[in-house]
Design a protein around this motif. Sequence first.
Motif, PDB file in Angstrom:
ATOM      1  N   TRP A 236       0.840  -1.206   0.000  1.00 23.55           N
ATOM      2  CA  TRP A 236       0.000   0.000   0.000  1.00 23.55           C
ATOM      3  C   TRP A 236       0.871   1.251   0.000  1.00 23.55           C
ATOM      4  N   HIS A 243      -6.006   3.325   3.110  1.00 22.08           N
ATOM      5  CA  HIS A 243      -7.250   2.554   3.210  1.00 22.08           C
ATOM      6  C   HIS A 243      -8.372   3.400   3.799  1.00 22.08           C
ATOM      7  N   THR A 257      -6.672  -6.556   0.124  1.00 18.13           N
ATOM      8  CA  THR A 257      -7.289  -5.279   0.443  1.00 18.13           C
ATOM      9  C   THR A 257      -8.799  -5.442   0.314  1.00 18.13           C
ATOM     10  N   TYR A 260     -13.470  -0.702   0.391  1.00 17.45           N
ATOM     11  CA  TYR A 260     -12.866   0.507  -0.165  1.00 17.45           C
ATOM     12  C   TYR A 260     -13.691   1.767   0.109  1.00 17.45           C
ATOM     13  N   CYS A 263     -11.350   5.148   1.014  1.00 14.83           N
ATOM     14  CA  CYS A 263      -9.961   5.035   0.557  1.00 14.83           C
ATOM     15  C   CYS A 263      -9.593   6.212  -0.351  1.00 14.83           C
TER      16      CYS A 263
END
Length: 497
Positions: A236, A243, A257, A260, A263
Amino acid sequence: MTALFPFDNSYARLPGRFFARIAPTPVEAPRLVRLNRTLASDLGLDPARLESPEGLEILAGRRVPEGAEPIATAYAGHQFGQFVPQLGDGRAILLGEVVGRDGRRDIQLKGAGPTPFSRRGDGRAALGPVLREYLVSEAMHALGIPTTRALAAVTTGEQVIRETVLPGAVLTRVASSHIRVGSFQFFAARGDVEGLRALADHAIARHDPAAADAENPYRALLEGVIRRQAELVARWLSVGFIHGVMNTDNMSIAGETIDYGPCAFLDTYDPATAFSSIDRHGRYAYGNQPRIALWNLTRLAEALLPLLSDDETRAVAEAEAALSGFAAIFEAAYHGGLNRKLGLATTRDGDASLAGDLLKAMAENEADFTLTFRRLGDAVPEPGSGCEPAAVEAVRSLFIDPTAYDRWAERWHNRLAEEPGTAAERKRMMRTANPAFIPRNHRVEAMIEAAVERQDYAPFETLLTVLSRPYDDQPDFAHYAEAPEGGGRGYRTFCGT
């Protein structure tokens, strides 16, 4: 005719307290926005059938497909550090699992209606967050970062009420599993050791089969999760991803991951950057993500204590020993990634300092994260002829004080001179480590606005096209690599629930 989805639903065979059996709530007038035909084929599914009226009804939740056992899974979680003993899938329904050439994958509908875990919510999703998750998860996949995937997005023909009235949508999400740290916390909080063991055994069989032969299989499971998460967070950071809501119920034990909601990606480099509107104290800021990952993993270790040993002291020692490995795994992955971003194929003393000093200079000079590293690849010196002046100036211009870059670059050039191989080889390495294109926040917002306000999906399709090849130059789309005015300062994201 064969079933559209060849389901084999191992999670639904676990005890009933692991989930609630619930069918999706039908919607009025579904319309397919996009089907991920490549992913469908990779899963062994027929894209043409998924695009048919039958497929659309399944993807919208109007029809339960043959072989499905729809469930909403139960889990708990720490949300911004506060423990909630019961959360669960409040607007997502797991249809089942398909087994393809890449292993077992969950097929889940997000926004498919209320479940027993909805906590007075409507169980629906708005179009904007659905398109955001589709776009960003597929971009992460193209960047080479483990992630859930988006199989389809459909509009429902219905409206959802949030701060305003918005068009509703359903996302079909694909994941290696939806088992979270919070899944283990759910059983641990209830003192349900039998349920905890059943979940751990299921997780071992699905994600860490070699752990079954270890001296302590449950410690081996914990170590596997720790390794995957440490490496994931390092990746990331390598692309400037934030995130936004790293609660324990949003941490997948598969090392993908997931979720979302708020994010975003860095524009101007600042490790204190936190875009989420609900992260008022920066708990989940860019630079805090490694620390929070370890905090979450510690909560997983606590949940697993009854399985690690019957003796409490020994169980704590096993957990601490496993957690002690996080730092070394993360540092190796993180600094290995930085070395590749700087064109260094070998590792030497001082490399971490070299990379760290560049990041410090970038932060002090408000340099764009993605552009700086991408342009460094063009500024690699050629033996005997030095650097291309235009390439050097392209990097220098990103710094408020260009001499800060000059001072650092002299050290970088000296370090590159110690490397084996050619300048061309170093440039190739850097181009595969430094994307030209990321989901720039202003582009994502413009895409969402076009879709929600004008039913115009052209920006969504164009962004998907560009982000499917993030490491290529794509001259026709060069403007998509540009940073926003003001470096993205003041940008805010929202959860999308």
